[in-house]
Design an enzyme around this catalytic site. Structure first.
Site, short mmCIF file in Angstrom:
data_model
loop_
_atom_site.label_atom_id
_atom_site.label_comp_id
_atom_site.label_asym_id
_atom_site.label_seq_id
_atom_site.Cartn_x
_atom_site.Cartn_y
_atom_site.Cartn_z
CG ASP A 23 -4.54 2.40 5.68
OD1 ASP A 23 -5.40 3.31 5.64
OD2 ASP A 23 -3.95 2.01 4.66
CG ASP A 54 -1.98 -1.08 1.17
OD1 ASP A 54 -2.35 -1.47 0.05
OD2 ASP A 54 -2.44 -1.52 2.24
NE ARG A 87 -4.92 -2.31 3.27
CZ ARG A 87 -5.84 -1.95 2.36
NH1 ARG A 87 -6.90 -1.24 2.70
NH2 ARG A 87 -5.68 -2.30 1.10
CE1 TYR A 135 3.77 -6.38 4.45
CE2 TYR A 135 3.32 -8.68 4.97
CZ TYR A 135 3.37 -7.65 4.06
OH TYR A 135 3.03 -7.89 2.74
#
Length: 298
Positions: free
Chosen positions: A80, A38, A179, A66
């Protein structure tokens, strides 16, 4: 030039933006990325250039790691920090560490996710974010993903306050929306939530400390040393077992011929010549027992 560039994608650019910039910098159209990040997310983005574009799907399929942050008490349209706030719930109790760790353990393994409306998943030929921008809500296809590891990085024993945030590390399969995972963590704790920060620290065997920035790339291009930034295909596929071809086998492999399967052959085999050049990836033939066929001729 052919090979894999390990880019430290900056925040504020889409993965497609990065591909377009690499095309201009390296003056080639044969460029592809190996897993969308993203715009707000930075981190490891392997970019395939030249012949290496043939292995994009193989690298995309690798596990990703992540480090992110969940913020409880607020939900957003995009799940997010960039989205509009759609729900607020003040946190009126403290949350013990063991509660969060219990939730993370429940969400480890195979889980079901519903992709966010602001995502590139297609429904009836249109991307979900196109529906979202038009204010149209559509039924989203659920997907099963695998969470290999989900670890709390915050060392507090008790979490308190009107807004609570904590950091986590996740290693997950292709197709996982981190997310959405942040939202799921909040749901399990009884609160709206969103992902307030995210960095991809690894993609397959590639890690953030191996990556270069656009500034690094431009310096190497100016110095005429940009080729030094590219991992050869053989190194990019170092996780695959290799087979060294003789001259006759090399000729056959270059023509995409079937070969006798090895007795201890795994699902995929990287075929290299005597000079160490990666020529193809072979797999067991699905119907012809005792044979292997090319998955990719490089």
């Amino acid at each position: 030039m052919d090979g894999v560039l390990l880019l430290h994608k900056p925040a504020g650019m889409t993965s497609h933006d990065c591909v377009m910039r690499i095309r201009k910098l390296f003056q080639t159209k044969k460029v592809g990325h190996t897993g969308t990040l993203d715009p707000d997310v930075r981190g490891v983005l392997p970019i395939c250039i030249g012949k290496a574009t043939k292995i994009v799907e193989l690298l995309t399929a690798e596990k990703k790691t992540y480090e992110g942050e969940v913020t409880l008490g607020i939900a957003t349209t995009t799940e997010d920090a960039s989205g509009d706030v759609v729900s607020i719930k003040p946190i009126e109790r403290s949350i013990a560490r063991h509660e969060i760790e219990h939730v993370l353990a429940k969400l480890t393994g195979e889980i079901e996710q519903t992709p966010p409306m602001y995502s590139a998943v297609k429904v009836n030929g249109k991307k979900l974010y196109e529906y979202a921008r038009a204010g149209i809500d559509v039924e989203r296809p659920k997907r099963h993903v695998h969470i290999y590891e989900l670890q709390l990085l915050d060392d507090r024993q008790v979490f308190a306050g009107e807004r609570i945030s904590f950091r986590f590390r996740v290693t997950c399969s292709k197709g996982t929306y981190v997310r959405t995972l942040a939202v799921q963590i909040g749901e399990q704790l009884g609160y709206p939530a969103h992902m307030s920060r995210l960095v991809r620290t690894a993609s397959g065997s590639f890690t953030l400390d191996q990556c270069v920035t656009f500034a690094d790339i431009e310096q190497h291009l100016s110095a005429g040393t940009a080729h030094m930034l590219l991992l050869p295909i053989k190194r990019a596929l170092a996780h695959l077992p290799t087979y060294v071809l003789n001259d006759e086998e090399e000729r056959k492999v270059k023509n995409g011929a079937l070969l006798p399967a090895l007795s201890d052959m795994s699902a995929r085999l990287l075929m290299i010549n005597k000079q160490g050049e990666a020529l193809a990836i072979y797999m067991p033939h699905p119907t012809k027992q005792g044979c292997m066929k090319p998955l990719k001729v490089l």
